[in-house]
Structures are given as C-alpha cells and as structure tokens.
Design a protein around this motif. Structure first.
Motif, mmCIF file in Angstrom:
data_model
loop_
_atom_site.group_PDB
_atom_site.id
_atom_site.type_symbol
_atom_site.label_atom_id
_atom_site.label_comp_id
_atom_site.label_asym_id
_atom_site.label_seq_id
_atom_site.Cartn_x
_atom_site.Cartn_y
_atom_site.Cartn_z
ATOM 1 N N LEU A 1 2.536 2.797 -0.043
ATOM 2 C CA LEU A 1 1.915 4.001 -0.578
ATOM 3 C C LEU A 1 1.019 3.587 -1.741
ATOM 4 O O LEU A 1 1.500 3.073 -2.735
ATOM 5 C CB LEU A 1 3.038 4.919 -1.056
ATOM 6 C CG LEU A 1 2.796 6.399 -1.159
ATOM 7 C CD1 LEU A 1 2.477 6.974 0.198
ATOM 8 C CD2 LEU A 1 4.033 7.065 -1.717
ATOM 9 N N MET A 2 -0.292 3.803 -1.586
ATOM 10 C CA MET A 2 -1.211 3.407 -2.647
ATOM 11 C C MET A 2 -1.241 4.483 -3.734
ATOM 12 O O MET A 2 -1.357 5.659 -3.432
ATOM 13 C CB MET A 2 -2.628 3.256 -2.080
ATOM 14 C CG MET A 2 -2.848 1.978 -1.328
ATOM 15 S SD MET A 2 -2.596 0.525 -2.331
ATOM 16 C CE MET A 2 -4.175 0.391 -3.095
ATOM 17 N N ARG A 3 -1.137 4.061 -4.973
ATOM 18 C CA ARG A 3 -1.240 5.003 -6.088
ATOM 19 C C ARG A 3 -2.125 4.397 -7.168
ATOM 20 O O ARG A 3 -2.162 3.191 -7.342
ATOM 21 C CB ARG A 3 0.125 5.312 -6.703
ATOM 22 C CG ARG A 3 1.161 5.766 -5.775
ATOM 23 C CD ARG A 3 1.347 7.273 -5.575
ATOM 24 N NE ARG A 3 0.554 8.159 -6.344
ATOM 25 C CZ ARG A 3 -0.345 8.982 -5.797
ATOM 26 N NH1 ARG A 3 -0.592 8.976 -4.519
ATOM 27 N NH2 ARG A 3 -0.989 9.826 -6.550
ATOM 28 N N THR B 1 -4.467 -5.469 -7.035
ATOM 29 C CA THR B 1 -3.456 -4.492 -6.661
ATOM 30 C C THR B 1 -2.086 -5.115 -6.868
ATOM 31 O O THR B 1 -1.902 -6.292 -6.596
ATOM 32 C CB THR B 1 -3.613 -4.097 -5.180
ATOM 33 O OG1 THR B 1 -4.973 -3.810 -4.917
ATOM 34 C CG2 THR B 1 -2.772 -2.907 -4.830
ATOM 35 N N LEU C 1 4.462 -3.343 -5.219
ATOM 36 C CA LEU C 1 5.828 -3.220 -5.739
ATOM 37 C C LEU C 1 6.792 -3.145 -4.565
ATOM 38 O O LEU C 1 6.792 -2.174 -3.818
ATOM 39 C CB LEU C 1 5.961 -1.949 -6.574
ATOM 40 C CG LEU C 1 5.437 -1.947 -7.994
ATOM 41 C CD1 LEU C 1 5.516 -0.559 -8.565
ATOM 42 C CD2 LEU C 1 6.214 -2.898 -8.854
ATOM 43 N N LYS D 1 6.519 -0.346 -14.482
ATOM 44 C CA LYS D 1 5.256 0.370 -14.339
ATOM 45 C C LYS D 1 4.559 0.534 -15.685
ATOM 46 O O LYS D 1 3.338 0.462 -15.768
ATOM 47 C CB LYS D 1 5.510 1.746 -13.709
ATOM 48 C CG LYS D 1 5.444 1.700 -12.205
ATOM 49 C CD LYS D 1 5.975 2.934 -11.570
ATOM 50 C CE LYS D 1 5.173 4.158 -11.901
ATOM 51 N NZ LYS D 1 5.785 5.358 -11.311
ATOM 52 N N LEU E 1 2.878 -2.627 -16.501
ATOM 53 C CA LEU E 1 1.668 -2.800 -15.695
ATOM 54 C C LEU E 1 0.531 -1.965 -16.267
ATOM 55 O O LEU E 1 -0.620 -2.394 -16.284
ATOM 56 C CB LEU E 1 1.924 -2.387 -14.246
ATOM 57 C CG LEU E 1 2.795 -3.323 -13.427
ATOM 58 C CD1 LEU E 1 3.091 -2.700 -12.084
ATOM 59 C CD2 LEU E 1 2.100 -4.653 -13.233
ATOM 60 N N GLN E 2 0.895 -0.792 -16.756
ATOM 61 C CA GLN E 2 -0.091 0.085 -17.371
ATOM 62 C C GLN E 2 -0.684 -0.589 -18.607
ATOM 63 O O GLN E 2 -1.886 -0.555 -18.826
ATOM 64 C CB GLN E 2 0.610 1.375 -17.764
ATOM 65 C CG GLN E 2 -0.221 2.598 -17.574
ATOM 66 C CD GLN E 2 0.573 3.855 -17.858
ATOM 67 O OE1 GLN E 2 1.671 3.813 -18.429
ATOM 68 N NE2 GLN E 2 0.025 4.972 -17.456
ATOM 69 N N GLN E 3 0.191 -1.234 -19.366
ATOM 70 C CA GLN E 3 -0.271 -1.950 -20.559
ATOM 71 C C GLN E 3 -1.237 -3.066 -20.177
ATOM 72 O O GLN E 3 -2.172 -3.364 -20.907
ATOM 73 C CB GLN E 3 0.925 -2.564 -21.317
ATOM 74 C CG GLN E 3 1.865 -1.563 -21.937
ATOM 75 C CD GLN E 3 1.178 -0.694 -22.975
ATOM 76 O OE1 GLN E 3 0.369 -1.174 -23.753
ATOM 77 N NE2 GLN E 3 1.484 0.594 -22.968
ATOM 78 N N TYR F 1 -3.262 -3.024 -17.753
ATOM 79 C CA TYR F 1 -4.373 -2.414 -17.025
ATOM 80 C C TYR F 1 -4.393 -2.812 -15.552
ATOM 81 O O TYR F 1 -5.459 -2.918 -14.958
ATOM 82 C CB TYR F 1 -5.725 -2.727 -17.686
ATOM 83 C CG TYR F 1 -6.010 -1.813 -18.848
ATOM 84 C CD1 TYR F 1 -6.650 -0.596 -18.630
ATOM 85 C CD2 TYR F 1 -5.607 -2.135 -20.114
ATOM 86 C CE1 TYR F 1 -6.887 0.270 -19.687
ATOM 87 C CE2 TYR F 1 -5.830 -1.275 -21.185
ATOM 88 C CZ TYR F 1 -6.477 -0.067 -20.963
ATOM 89 O OH TYR F 1 -6.700 0.786 -21.992
ATOM 90 N N ALA F 2 -3.225 -3.053 -14.987
ATOM 91 C CA ALA F 2 -3.135 -3.265 -13.540
ATOM 92 C C ALA F 2 -2.731 -1.911 -12.974
ATOM 93 O O ALA F 2 -1.550 -1.618 -12.814
ATOM 94 C CB ALA F 2 -2.098 -4.324 -13.216
ATOM 95 N N LEU F 3 -3.734 -1.059 -12.745
ATOM 96 C CA LEU F 3 -3.433 0.343 -12.472
ATOM 97 C C LEU F 3 -3.296 0.665 -10.991
ATOM 98 O O LEU F 3 -2.790 1.722 -10.643
ATOM 99 C CB LEU F 3 -4.511 1.236 -13.098
ATOM 100 C CG LEU F 3 -4.654 1.072 -14.612
ATOM 101 C CD1 LEU F 3 -5.782 1.921 -15.118
ATOM 102 C CD2 LEU F 3 -3.371 1.432 -15.324
ATOM 103 N N LYS F 4 -3.789 -0.223 -10.152
ATOM 104 C CA LYS F 4 -3.651 0.041 -8.719
ATOM 105 C C LYS F 4 -2.316 -0.494 -8.280
ATOM 106 O O LYS F 4 -2.074 -1.706 -8.344
ATOM 107 C CB LYS F 4 -4.748 -0.693 -7.956
ATOM 108 C CG LYS F 4 -5.964 0.136 -7.734
ATOM 109 C CD LYS F 4 -6.884 -0.568 -6.779
ATOM 110 C CE LYS F 4 -8.232 0.077 -6.830
ATOM 111 N NZ LYS F 4 -9.253 -0.771 -6.265
ATOM 112 N N ILE F 5 -1.456 0.407 -7.840
ATOM 113 C CA ILE F 5 -0.159 -0.080 -7.376
ATOM 114 C C ILE F 5 0.101 0.399 -5.962
ATOM 115 O O ILE F 5 -0.492 1.367 -5.498
ATOM 116 C CB ILE F 5 1.011 0.311 -8.317
ATOM 117 C CG1 ILE F 5 1.015 1.804 -8.568
ATOM 118 C CG2 ILE F 5 0.975 -0.490 -9.585
ATOM 119 C CD1 ILE F 5 2.250 2.276 -9.264
ATOM 120 N N ASN F 6 0.938 -0.304 -5.306
ATOM 121 C CA ASN F 6 1.244 -0.013 -3.922
ATOM 122 C C ASN F 6 2.757 -0.083 -3.771
ATOM 123 O O ASN F 6 3.347 -1.145 -3.945
ATOM 124 C CB ASN F 6 0.549 -1.063 -3.064
ATOM 125 C CG ASN F 6 0.781 -0.840 -1.610
ATOM 126 O OD1 ASN F 6 0.377 0.158 -1.043
ATOM 127 N ND2 ASN F 6 1.462 -1.798 -0.990
#
Lengths: 174, 150
Positions: free
Chosen positions: A41-43, B112, B115, B130, B133-135, B137-142
């Motif tokens: 699921l891409m977010r 990307t 996770l 998470k 990761l936000q810190q 700046y790896a904002l694209k997560i899967n």
C-alpha cells in the motif's frame, strides 16, 4: 603418402556435459533469486511539522476521527464500527465534501499492525471505489485502464485527505 | 523365404542415438529467462515476520530506490532491521541519509521505504519508525502486504 594419414577429421568436442553445467547454473539462479513481486500500500507522509507553523483551522464537521484502541477495536467519531461500515462512512464523507474533508487516523500504541493496516486498506479502498465510479462515468473505462492524464484528473477530483495524528501514548511505564 | 530373412535383418538394426546437441541451448534459454524475471535476494532477513493481507495493494516500482525496513520478532523482543542490519529506531535518519547520498539525483527523489512489518507488531514501534522516517524526509512509504482478492 604420410600426408594422407594426417588428413583425418578433427575429433568432435564432447559437449554432452554442457547441459549438466547449464542445469547447475539454472538451479543456482532458482535458489538464490526470488520471484515475488513486492506489493504493498503506497502512502505519502506529511513532512515533519515545523516549529513556526501554525495549525490550520478546519471545520469540525468535516473531520472524521477514526480511532483504534488497544483492543484493536475500530471506532469512527466515537461509535464502534466494522471495516465495511468504515469504508461506507469514508465514501459518503468524501462524496459530500470532496476537497474539504479530513479523515483523521489515530492508533493506540498497543494496537497491532494488522488492525492498523486493514483500516488503511479499507480507507484507501473507499477512495478507490469512488475514483472507479468517476472513471466509468466520465471516461467509460476503469481507473486502471485510464491514461496518466485522466488518472491525475480523477485523483484531483477525489483527493485522499488522510491525516495521521499523533499516537496516544497510554499506560507508558517510562 | 528370401524376403522374410531380409525383413529380420532389417529389424536388428541398433536404435539411433538421440541428438542432444540443442539441449544446452534450451536450458540456457530457460536460464536467461530466469535471470531476467527474477532479482537477487539482496538482504538476509534476521527477524521473523509475516506481512498482513490487503486488497488495495500496488506493485512497487523502481527497485533501485527502495530501502527495506523489516519489523519483526527475534525471540521475545521486537527488532527493526534496515536493509541488512538490525538498528535502533533512532539510528534510522542517519542510515537513510547515508543511503540517499549513494543514489543518483532522480533516485533520491523517488526513494521509497518499503515497510515489511509483522502482523502482530505493536503500532507504538511502527509509528516510532515512521516518525524517524519523517525526520529523514523519506516520505514515500509502502506498507508491504500480500494481495487478496475481494
């Protein structure tokens, strides 16, 4: 006279074992590589909050609070719901107020990841059905078969407005 | 009598051997097929995990710009593994930065994070990862999952 004797045929190279060697290579590759295509699921997460940023005002009526408690019980605006009900709620909210609504997700620290994931899946699924309907109505094809430009149009028409709130730290022993 | 005998002698010939010269070629073709469609297993997963199931999953494109994070249990405790080693959640931003510096300009933007989290993992740990990761700046997560049909 001697010459005649030397004019024999060159003996052929025995290549019977080449098959075995290539089989071994094949098996090696089969073992060391994996064929599973990674799916998920891409977010897109929001950038980290800046200190001087002031929180935006938003009408309370447009916000839907989805909560997961420590017992994996899903609730939407205080009422316990099932995944199907949640999807239906998100669908109506996104349909009524397309660009102004916010789905706020909150999960307890003790919630299991599976419950959280199925909640995300249900919400994304709700948006997906809306977009699918729109694609059928306006372009006469399913969302998957639309071209990139049309998809962008659809995504802009039904934006996913999901906000992930801070996670409640309850019963911490720290 | 004579024709009879000739028939007998004909059936006494040896069976011609099978020509296997093209067999290596065939196998090489299969081998190349596998080399193309599969990808090498890059990291060894040191934690035990089982990803959840979902119906809205998409394929993860662009393998070069993917960072794998595994969250699973090892014995009793929950561990976080980034690519190949077990890390503390606090070390993630530094590791991401390190990986990012080794990537090309386009891939830096496409980075990307996949996770792969166990079903039973507590959300407290996942959200901590998470947040890190936000810190970074790896904002694209899967959120990695297996697909189920509705």
């Amino acid at each position: 006279m001697f010459r005649k004797r030397y004019r024999q045929q060159i003996p052929e190279l025995n290549t019977t074992s080449t098959a075995d060697i290539s089989f071994m290579l094949l098996i090696f590759f089969l073992v060391t590589s994996s064929m599973d295509t990674e799916k998920g699921l891409m977010r897109q997460m929001a950038p980290p909050p800046l200190e001087h940023e002031t929180p935006k005002d938003i009408n309370r009526n447009n916000v839907m609070q989805v909560k997961l408690d420590a017992q994996n019980q899903l609730s939407c605006d205080g009422k316990p719901v099932t995944l199907q009900q949640l999807a239906a709620e998100v669908r109506t909210l996104a349909m009524v107020n397309r660009t102004g609504h916010v789905v706020q997700i909150e999960a307890d620290a003790k919630t299991t990841y599976e419950a959280y994931f199925s909640m995300q899946d249900a919400i994304v699924g709700a948006y997906h059905t809306l977009r699918e309907e729109y694609a059928h109505k306006h372009y006469g094809c399913s969302y998957e078969t639309c071209n990139a430009e049309q998809r962008e149009m659809i995504n802009d028409y039904y934006p996913q407005r999901i906000s992930e709130g801070t996670i409640a730290q309850e019963g911490g022993a720290q | 009598m004579r024709p009879m005998r000739s028939k007998f002698s004909q059936s006494r010939r040896t069976v011609p051997s099978l020509n296997v010269a093209s067999m290596p070629d065939l196998i090489f073709t299969v081998l190349f097929f596998f080399m193309i469609v599969t990808h090498m297993r890059s990291d060894e997963v040191k934690v035990r995990l089982q990803v959840p199931q979902g119906s809205e999953v998409q394929k993860l494109a662009n393998k070069q710009a993917v960072v794998n994070i595994y969250i699973g249990h090892k014995g009793e405790a929950w561990h976080v593994q980034l690519n190949n080693d077990i890390v503390q959640p606090g070390d993630i931003p530094a590791r991401i930065e390190e990986i990012r510096s080794g990537l090309s300009q386009e891939n830096q933007q496409r980075l990307t994070v996949s996770l792969r989290v166990d079903k039973k993992a507590p959300m407290g740990l996942v959200s901590e990862v998470k947040r890190q990761l936000q810190q970074a700046y790896a904002l694209k997560i899967n959120y990695s999952a297996t697909e189920i049909k509705k």
